[in-house]
Scaffold this active site. Structure first.
Site, mmCIF file in Angstrom:
data_model
loop_
_atom_site.group_PDB
_atom_site.id
_atom_site.type_symbol
_atom_site.label_atom_id
_atom_site.label_comp_id
_atom_site.label_asym_id
_atom_site.label_seq_id
_atom_site.Cartn_x
_atom_site.Cartn_y
_atom_site.Cartn_z
ATOM 1 C CG HIS A 138 -10.408 7.692 2.176
ATOM 2 N ND1 HIS A 138 -10.999 8.031 0.967
ATOM 3 C CD2 HIS A 138 -9.806 6.615 2.214
ATOM 4 C CE1 HIS A 138 -10.744 7.088 0.224
ATOM 5 N NE2 HIS A 138 -10.240 6.197 0.844
ATOM 6 C CD GLU B 137 -2.827 -1.071 2.389
ATOM 7 O OE1 GLU B 137 -2.456 -0.524 3.363
ATOM 8 O OE2 GLU B 137 -3.929 -1.437 2.163
ATOM 9 N NE ARG C 118 -4.265 5.068 9.225
ATOM 10 C CZ ARG C 118 -5.261 4.256 8.694
ATOM 11 N NH1 ARG C 118 -5.475 2.939 9.157
ATOM 12 N NH2 ARG C 118 -5.754 4.422 7.401
ATOM 13 N NE ARG D 140 -5.379 7.536 2.052
ATOM 14 C CZ ARG D 140 -5.812 6.527 2.915
ATOM 15 N NH1 ARG D 140 -5.915 6.749 4.350
ATOM 16 N NH2 ARG D 140 -6.042 5.330 2.444
ATOM 17 C CG HIS E 211 -9.973 6.788 6.793
ATOM 18 N ND1 HIS E 211 -11.005 6.108 6.780
ATOM 19 C CD2 HIS E 211 -8.989 5.917 6.569
ATOM 20 C CE1 HIS E 211 -10.800 4.735 6.351
ATOM 21 N NE2 HIS E 211 -9.451 4.867 6.053
#
Ligand SMILES: Cc1cc2nc3c(=O)[nH]c(=O)nc-3n(C[C@H](O)[C@H](O)[C@H](O)COP(=O)(O)OP(=O)(O)OC[C@H]3O[C@@H](n4cnc5c(N)ncnc54)[C@H](O)[C@@H]3O)c2cc1C
Length: 523
Positions: free
Chosen positions: A235, A113, A377, A281, A342
């Site tokens: 998100h 990821e 994170r 992101r 998120h």
């Protein structure tokens, strides 16, 4: 009626709670309470998987480095090392419990990821959380020493202070049995907060309804320190539709060429980053937020219509099906999206085994600040954190001397009546989440934070009055915790005079040379 006494009271039923419960010795009498149904948690919604080192090409040092880079200088290196080094054993523990991670011919099938330099994500198709939770819950149901109660919401911790003693200890909790409409007094040698994050503080969130910051608020009221609550991960693309609660539109869609547009068709990412829709992101979330705030929009649009219909429906069957249910044909129409809260990176400050500032009180999982995530994170590290700290806390609790059981006072309802106007709760709930979204969202300014603080102060006063005069209900308990957590988030954000990781401030755009946690203490 005799007051029930347990060795361990666990509040929550996500991965952190289940791991801890199943890691305690069978001689301990354990009560696990959860405020809705057992299956309702962020853990059950996790799709991607769990990060842990497995292959010969990978190493703990590499996982550590990736985590530190994501954390933007604020991670606690000892905490990161502890988590990554305990990762393989945590995965093996899940396998021993019966979890069947996906395999290919020779070994586990690992995915990679964003932010991870190696393939190290263990997964069960695209429903890892549900599969893990179902396996662990079946085990819990079979454990004779563990009592499980659904629709039981913890209201507050019972502290020495409440009992007029000065030994800074937690002795249990008051828990509302929502079905019987009765507040129980539960005494416990160790009380564990495993209540998850606080995404519901914001109007738009990917989190389940249960994520209302209860553990953070309860720990704070009991006298624990909290830290780094300004770091909320957003998100970038949650489906924007009145009936589409918490539905994520995967980032893989941008990976397959989807374009972000305004309602008039303008492609706006070119004004924000040379990588356009493929920027990381956080940058995409900030760009969408900028356009929405500047123009007063409720959403922007994701356009994948230039791809063949067959390609779209075969690559994104879940999104296609959900959108069709809502009347959107993604092969011909743009998808309305907005960023959504998120993950809560900060929380209750804990040590290496989940111990808090108060004896007898532990906190594990998303409700905590362990130092692992720092200012941002790394994907799939959060479930790993639940496992590692759940197991460490269980080990510590198992070694405790049995606590002296005190007579705890029953919940006092003598001065309250049934609520007269429930509209106060629904109105304040909406007002708080709107204010947090508008003023404490993805990009902050001093002025917006002050506005939020002002509104939160008004709401806090009203909710306090309401709480003092009326019988507690599930919604009232959650609203009280939401406003408390929102207040702590704003105060943490006001302490940070820089832009770091997930905290972006227009007034302080630079990074300070030294990375410092934003710690709040009630003493
Ligand atoms: C859509 C989505 C996808 C994700 N995907 C991933 C992923 O692929 N990999 C990854 O590592 N992370 C992922 N995350 C993050 C991860 O799922 C969470 O960080 C993690 O599951 C938190 O676990 P937890 O046990 O701390 O809390 P949760 O799983 O949220 O559980 C908290 C529990 O506490 C209960 N509770 C709360 N307050 C009270 C109270 N007052 N009284 C009684 N019970 C209470 C709740 O009902 C709930 O059962 C994802 C999150 C979301 C929302």
């Amino acid at each position: 009626m005799a007051m029930p006494h347990y060795d361990v009271l666990i509040i929550g039923s996500g991965l952190a709670a289940c791991t801890l419960a199943l890691s305690l010795p069978a001689r301990m009498k354990v009560l696990m309470v959860t405020k809705k149904r057992f299956a309702e948690s962020s853990s059950a919604m996790a799709q991607g998987g769990i990060a842990a080192v497995h292959t010969a090409e990978d190493s703990s040092d590499a996982h550590l480095q990736d985590t530190l880079v994501a954390g933007a200088g604020l991670c606690d290196q000892d905490a990161v090392r502890r988590v990554v080094e305990n990762g393989p054993a945590a995965i093996q523990w899940l396998v021993d419990q019966g979890v069947r991670f996906d395999r290919d011919a020779l070994d586990y099938h690992l995915t990679r990821e964003g932010g991870h330099g190696q393939r190290r994500i263990f997964h069960v198709a695209d429903a890892t959380g549900r599969s893990v939770q179902e396996t662990l819950l079946a085990r819990l149901r079979a454990a004779p020493n563990i009592e499980l109660r659904e629709r039981h919401i913890a209201v507050d911790l019972i502290t020495s202070r409440k009992l007029g003693r000065d030994d800074r200890r937690v002795h249990g909790a008051y828990v509302l049995d929502s079905r019987a409409d009765r507040v129980l007094t539960i005494a416990a040698g160790a009380t564990v907060l495993a209540t998850g994050g606080a995404g519901k503080v914001f109007l738009y969130t990917s989190n389940p309804d249960t994520a209302t910051g209860d553990g953070i608020a309860m720990a704070w009221r009991a006298g624990c320190r909290v830290a780094n609550l300004e770091f909320v991960q957003f998100h970038p693309t949650c489906l924007y539709h009145p009936e589409a609660k918490s539905f994520l539109v995967t980032e893989a869609m941008r990976g397959e060429g989807a374009i972000l547009r305004l309602a008039d068709g303008t492609r706006f990412m070119e004004n924000h980053d040379a990588r356009l829709e493929l920027a990381p992101r956080d940058i995409v979330a900030r760009a969408i937020d900028f356009e929405m705030k500047k123009r007063g929009l409720d959403c922007v649009y994701l356009d994948i219509t230039h791809q063949p219909a067959k390609f779209i429906t075969s690559h994104f069957p879940t999104i296609d099906a959900r959108c069709r249910e809502l009347g959107i044909d993604i092969t011909r129409e743009w998808i309305p999206v907005a960023p959504a809260a998120h993950y809560t990176c900060g929380g209750v400050i804990v040590d290496a085994h989940g111990g808090t500032d108060l004896a007898g009180l532990y906190a594990i999982g998303e409700t905590t600040c362990t130092g692992l995530h720092g200012a941002n994170r790394l994907a799939s590290n959060s479930l790993l954190e639940c496992l590692v700290y759940g197991r460490a806390a269980a080990e510590h609790i198992a070694a405790l001397e049995p606590a002296v059981s005190l007579d705890l006072p029953a919940w006092d309802e003598s001065r309250v009546t049934d609520a007269d106007e429930l509209v106060v709760i629904s109105h304040n709930w909406h007002e708080l989440r709107r204010a947090m979204w508008d003023y404490v969202g993805i990009v902050r300014t001093n002025k917006r934070l002050e506005r939020a603080a002002h509104r939160i102060a008004l709401l806090t006063g009203e909710i306090h009055d309401y709480y003092s005069n009326f019988r507690v209900t599930n919604d009232l308990i959650e609203l009280r915790n939401l406003v408390q957590t929102a207040d702590l988030m704003v105060r943490c954000a006001q302490l940070r005079h820089e832009s770091r990781g997930l905290h972006a401030s227009r007034d302080y755009p630079d990074l300070l040379p030294e990375a410092v946690d934003s710690v709040l203490s009630s003493d």
